[in-house]
Write an enzyme that holds these catalytic residues in place. Structure first.
Site, PDB file in Angstrom:
ATOM      1  N   ARG A   1       0.680  -1.117  -0.306  1.00 30.89           N
ATOM      2  CA  ARG A   1       0.148   0.302  -0.625  1.00 30.89           C
ATOM      3  C   ARG A   1       1.219   0.823  -0.105  1.00 30.89           C
ATOM      4  O   ARG A   1       0.302   2.429  -0.023  1.00 30.89           O
ATOM      5  CB  ARG A   1      -1.171  -0.103   1.161  1.00 30.89           C
TER       6      ARG A   1
ATOM      7  N   ILE B   1      -7.782   7.735  -1.366  1.00 35.39           N
ATOM      8  CA  ILE B   1      -6.645   6.153  -1.360  1.00 35.39           C
ATOM      9  C   ILE B   1      -7.732   5.799  -0.405  1.00 35.39           C
ATOM     10  O   ILE B   1      -7.810   6.276   0.406  1.00 35.39           O
ATOM     11  CB  ILE B   1      -5.891   5.779  -1.143  1.00 35.39           C
ATOM     12  N   SER B   2      -8.550   4.551  -0.200  1.00 37.34           N
ATOM     13  CA  SER B   2      -9.631   4.089   0.468  1.00 37.34           C
ATOM     14  C   SER B   2      -9.057   3.468   1.669  1.00 37.34           C
ATOM     15  O   SER B   2      -7.568   3.265   1.358  1.00 37.34           O
ATOM     16  CB  SER B   2     -10.870   2.739  -0.002  1.00 37.34           C
ATOM     17  N   GLN B   3     -10.161   3.343   2.634  1.00 35.46           N
ATOM     18  CA  GLN B   3      -9.642   2.797   4.191  1.00 35.46           C
ATOM     19  C   GLN B   3      -9.830   1.003   3.528  1.00 35.46           C
ATOM     20  O   GLN B   3     -10.278   0.804   3.147  1.00 35.46           O
ATOM     21  CB  GLN B   3     -10.973   3.102   5.325  1.00 35.46           C
ATOM     22  N   PRO B   4      -8.245   1.039   3.788  1.00 38.27           N
ATOM     23  CA  PRO B   4      -7.763  -0.547   4.424  1.00 38.27           C
ATOM     24  C   PRO B   4      -8.968  -1.205   4.773  1.00 38.27           C
ATOM     25  O   PRO B   4      -9.287  -2.697   3.109  1.00 38.27           O
ATOM     26  CB  PRO B   4      -7.018  -1.558   4.933  1.00 38.27           C
TER      27      PRO B   4
END
Ligand code: SAH
Length: 251
Positions: A73, A99-102
């Site tokens: 990431r 970038i989205s939350q994992p």
């Protein structure tokens, strides 16, 4: 064989003055390789901790967790945010996008129930991270992004990292990717005011779509759209989420 003073790699011995500068360059290169190896090991440890947390939150699909452990990431966030790459939160990637939350990436991936050889369409390439996670499942990924520069940089990044099963297109995702349809799964990673009809149309019978729907400035519902073998469509509300808005018109 002539004795050139060469062995190879980081343990070379160097004789003579004319080799001294080269020896210094090699020593510096070796030091930076060692540093890079150390950094990548540190990132791996943090990534494992991130995935352990995601599993503790309830994501249990082994292939999804394996994919999350595999994708670096930190390579998908701007250099200034690398240290925060393995926290469970979104991060800025430019152009007002994130970038989205994992955890959400893993949750949506798991819900798609992909198997190797399937085909998925992503709307909202952003950094390319979600696309890389899907690619790790052995599926063919098509992904569209409305900002030209984000589409270009994500495409370069995915190629550099070896994700040859991902194709990026600069396009408005409301219209999907008609020539590549039907898709076994569709994933929309921006908040939509409504479910775009073209995306439902491009979903194969038996296919699944994940899409956040609702007010673009507040909380949305993450909706699962299922199309059965007869083409009947059902929707289910899974989770409250917050995504950046799905835009109209190429930028
Ligand atoms: N999936 C991304 C994060 C998505 S953020 C990742 O893993 O990094 C949402 C992305 O959707 C942004 O990059 C935004 O520019 C893009 N987007 C917004 N509206 C869109 C549209 N109509 N078509 C395609 N992309 C869109």
């Amino acid at each position: 064989m002539a004795d050139t003073g060469w062995t190879s790699g980081c343990s070379s011995h160097w004789r003579g003055r004319r080799h001294r500068n080269l020896a210094l360059v090699l020593a510096l290169a070796c030091a930076s390789t060692a540093q890079a190896q150390q950094a990548s090991e540190q990132y791996r440890v943090r990534r494992d901790a991130m995935v352990d947390l995601i599993a503790a939150y309830g994501v249990s699909d082994a292939a999804t967790l394996r994919a999350m452990r595999a994708v670096p990431r930190h390579e998908f966030v701007p250099a200034g945010h690398r240290e925060r790459a393995y926290g469970d939160h979104p991060l800025p990637i430019g152009y007002g996008q994130t970038i989205s939350q994992p955890y959400i990436v893993a949750y949506m991936t798991e819900q798609l129930q992909m198997r190797p050889g399937m085909k998925v369409l992503e709307v909202g390439t952003g950094s390319g991270y979600q696309a890389a996670v899907l690619a790790e499942l052995g599926v063919e990924v098509r992904t569209v992004e409305i900002f030209g520069p984000l589409a270009a940089s994500a495409g370069d990044r995915l190629e550099r990292l070896g994700y040859s099963n991902v194709t990026v297109r600069h396009a408005d995702g409301h219209f999907g990717w008609p020539e590549a349809a039907p898709f076994d799964a569709v994933i929309v990673t921006a908040a939509a005011g409504f479910i775009p009809p073209a995306l439902v149309q491009q979903l194969a019978p038996g296919g699944r779509m994940m899409i956040p729907v609702g007010s673009v400035y507040g909380v949305q519902s993450l909706i699962l759209v299922e199309k059965d073998a007869e083409g009947e469509v059902r929707t289910r509300n899974l989770l409250p989420v917050r995504f950046v808005p799905m835009l109209e018109g190429l930028r």
